[in-house]
Scaffold this active site. Structure first.
Site, short mmCIF file in Angstrom:
data_model
loop_
_atom_site.label_atom_id
_atom_site.label_comp_id
_atom_site.label_asym_id
_atom_site.label_seq_id
_atom_site.Cartn_x
_atom_site.Cartn_y
_atom_site.Cartn_z
CG HIS A 75 -0.18 0.33 2.49
ND1 HIS A 75 0.59 -0.58 3.14
CD2 HIS A 75 -0.09 1.48 3.21
CE1 HIS A 75 1.13 -0.02 4.21
NE2 HIS A 75 0.74 1.22 4.28
C1 UD1 Z 1 -1.77 5.54 6.17
C2 UD1 Z 1 -0.42 5.93 6.77
C3 UD1 Z 1 0.57 4.78 6.58
C4 UD1 Z 1 0.01 3.47 7.12
C5 UD1 Z 1 -1.33 3.22 6.47
C6 UD1 Z 1 -1.96 1.94 6.97
C7 UD1 Z 1 0.18 8.33 6.69
C8 UD1 Z 1 1.06 9.31 6.04
N1 UD1 Z 1 0.16 7.11 6.13
O1 UD1 Z 1 -1.58 5.40 4.78
O2 UD1 Z 1 1.76 5.06 7.29
O3 UD1 Z 1 0.89 2.43 6.83
O4 UD1 Z 1 -2.21 4.33 6.75
O5 UD1 Z 1 -3.15 1.68 6.30
O6 UD1 Z 1 -0.47 8.64 7.66
N2 UD1 Z 1 -9.01 5.25 2.10
C9 UD1 Z 1 -10.28 4.71 2.08
N3 UD1 Z 1 -10.84 4.39 3.29
C10 UD1 Z 1 -10.21 4.58 4.46
C11 UD1 Z 1 -8.92 5.14 4.46
C12 UD1 Z 1 -8.33 5.47 3.27
O7 UD1 Z 1 -10.88 4.52 1.05
O8 UD1 Z 1 -10.77 4.24 5.52
C13 UD1 Z 1 -8.36 5.57 0.80
C14 UD1 Z 1 -8.61 6.96 0.29
O9 UD1 Z 1 -8.66 6.91 -1.10
C15 UD1 Z 1 -7.34 7.68 0.72
C16 UD1 Z 1 -6.30 6.61 0.59
O10 UD1 Z 1 -6.97 5.42 0.97
O11 UD1 Z 1 -7.08 8.79 -0.05
C17 UD1 Z 1 -5.10 6.81 1.47
O12 UD1 Z 1 -5.46 6.99 2.84
P1 UD1 Z 1 -4.50 7.84 3.83
O13 UD1 Z 1 -5.06 7.84 5.18
O14 UD1 Z 1 -4.17 9.15 3.20
O15 UD1 Z 1 -3.14 7.03 3.82
P2 UD1 Z 1 -2.81 5.47 3.77
O16 UD1 Z 1 -2.29 5.13 2.42
O17 UD1 Z 1 -3.95 4.65 4.30
#
Ligand code: UD1
Length: 379
Positions: free
Chosen positions: A210
């Site tokens: 991821h």
């Molecule tokens: C975040 C953390 C990462 C961790 C990961 C575990 C930061 C910088 N990154 O990354 O260190 O390893 O979580 O999962 O804080 N999304 C959904 N549903 C959700 C959450 C996210 O659809 O419940 C999608 C959205 O499109 C979003 C993308 O995932 O834009 C990324 O989510 P984000 O919280 O920005 O970062 P992660 O890649 O999950």
């Protein structure tokens, strides 16, 4: 007898829950000494990324939900800061506890520090030395402004010392994420997730990928092709993170091999059950490198570096580099890896949260606290 201290724990994203829940449980075992409030920033908000974990781990709904959701790093961090400041101002805690390295971690720590509230950082001192990773920035900055730095790996002490952090602030309490694994071991053992899915124990690869460096750009297509090739040899189980899923759709990618099993993100117990019975794990996650070390499962990490070098030193983790074509080597590497026994690092024993709470209660907290000062570099 002093008054009970008020501790706020802040969680936001999936890996935070497993690190914080044992600490909440340990705090709740000392109701005369501590009052606790759980704040969820809502960085992760899908049920499969959030609610299911808190329920499975026995915490239930958080006391405060900030619902910040997804956004750019700056906006997400800023939203947490804006929404958590009034909560801290209102509740006036003696200590704010933040786990790990996600954006919510840094945002909450920054706000607490500006309000003069003591900060405890769970999983302090880890360093990948790769400042292109958002998590590395979050780690370095959170450690700089935290008062109690709870470490679970020997190199964390050296890393913090090299950044001028006074040794008095550093406490080797062990690994609270492993506490969760130990506490849930019986339930994990009873789950038989592989059998339920028609997979033979020891026959398949579990995959989690991821990180932005891998999945946001063109490397993802190479990873998909390589996983398809591996799935011709052995079943591949891939519970897909929403970031990776969205990027695959955006890039028009899909798996072709019938051996590929792409799943929604799984709950904690089912996922760990699959990992426990796997032949190996391919990942770019931090936590997986530690969980496979504890379980003695060969782990292959698709990154150029790791902030968890101890997992490589004890022999369960192999860094493949950020090189998707190397995924094709994994079945062969698993064969070689099987002979190597895992040695579990000290403090990865199920009792880290109790030690952490002991430290926390012995430290003077609150505005009248007498915490060790930040030492001068090299001083
Ligand atoms: C975040 C953390 C990462 C961790 C990961 C575990 C930061 C910088 N990154 O990354 O260190 O390893 O979580 O999962 O804080 N999304 C959904 N549903 C959700 C959450 C996210 O659809 O419940 C999608 C959205 O499109 C979003 C993308 O995932 O834009 C990324 O989510 P984000 O919280 O920005 O970062 P992660 O890649 O999950």
């Amino acid at each position: 007898m002093g008054r009970a201290r008020h501790v706020i724990s802040v969680v936001g994203a999936r890996p935070n829950f497993m690190k914080t829940v044992p600490v909440i449980a340990a705090l709740q075992r000392r109701p005369d000494d501590v009052r606790h409030t759980l704040v969820h920033t809502g960085q992760h908000y899908d049920d499969a990324m959030s609610r299911i974990f808190l329920e499975e781990l026995g915490v239930g709904a958080p006391d405060v939900m900030l619902s910040v959701g997804s956004a750019s790093h700056a906006v997400q961090t800023a939203r947490v800061m804006e929404r958590i400041e009034p909560v801290m101002t209102d509740l006036k805690p003696d200590l704010v506890l933040v786990p790990g390295d996600v954006n919510s971690t840094l945002a909450a720590a920054l706000v607490a520090s500006k309000l003069g509230i003591a900060i405890g950082h769970i999983e302090a001192g880890l360093r990948s030395f790769d400042r292109t990773m958002p998590e590395e920035i979050n780690r370095v900055l959170t450690d700089q402004i935290s008062d109690l730095l709870f470490i679970h790996s020997p190199e964390a002490r050296r890393n913090l010392g090299a950044e001028g952090v006074s040794p008095d602030r550093v406490h080797a309490v062990g690994n609270t994420m492993i506490d969760t694994l130990v506490a849930m071991r019986a339930r994990i053992g009873e789950m038989h997730a592989a059998r339920r899915r028609g997979l033979e124990a020891g026959s398949y690869l579990v995959v989690t990928l991821h990180r932005p460096a891998l999945v946001d750009g063109r490397l993802l297509a190479d990873a998909v092709a390589a996983l398809d090739a591996v799935a011709a040899d052995m079943p591949v189980v891939f519970p897909i993170h929403p970031r990776t899923d969205a990027s695959m759709k955006r890039q028009g990618l899909s798996f072709r091999s019938p051996g590929m099993r792409v799943l929604e993100p799984l709950g904690y117990v089912e996922f760990l059950s699959l990992v426990q019975d796997a032949a190996g794990v391919l990942t770019d996650s931090g936590g997986m490198q530690e969980e496979t070390t504890y379980l003695g499962i060969p782990c292959f990490t698709l990154r150029d570096n790791t902030e968890r070098p101890i997992t490589c030193e004890v022999g369960t983790n192999v860094l493949l580099g950020l090189a998707p074509e190397r995924i094709r080597e994994v079945p062969g590497l698993i064969e070689q890896a099987r002979a190597e026994p895992a040695e579990v690092p000290p403090g990865w024993d199920g009792a880290a949260a109790e030690r952490l709470v002991d430290v926390l209660l012995q430290a003077g907290l609150g505005r009248d606290r007498d915490l060790a000062p930040v030492g001068p570099p090299g001083g």
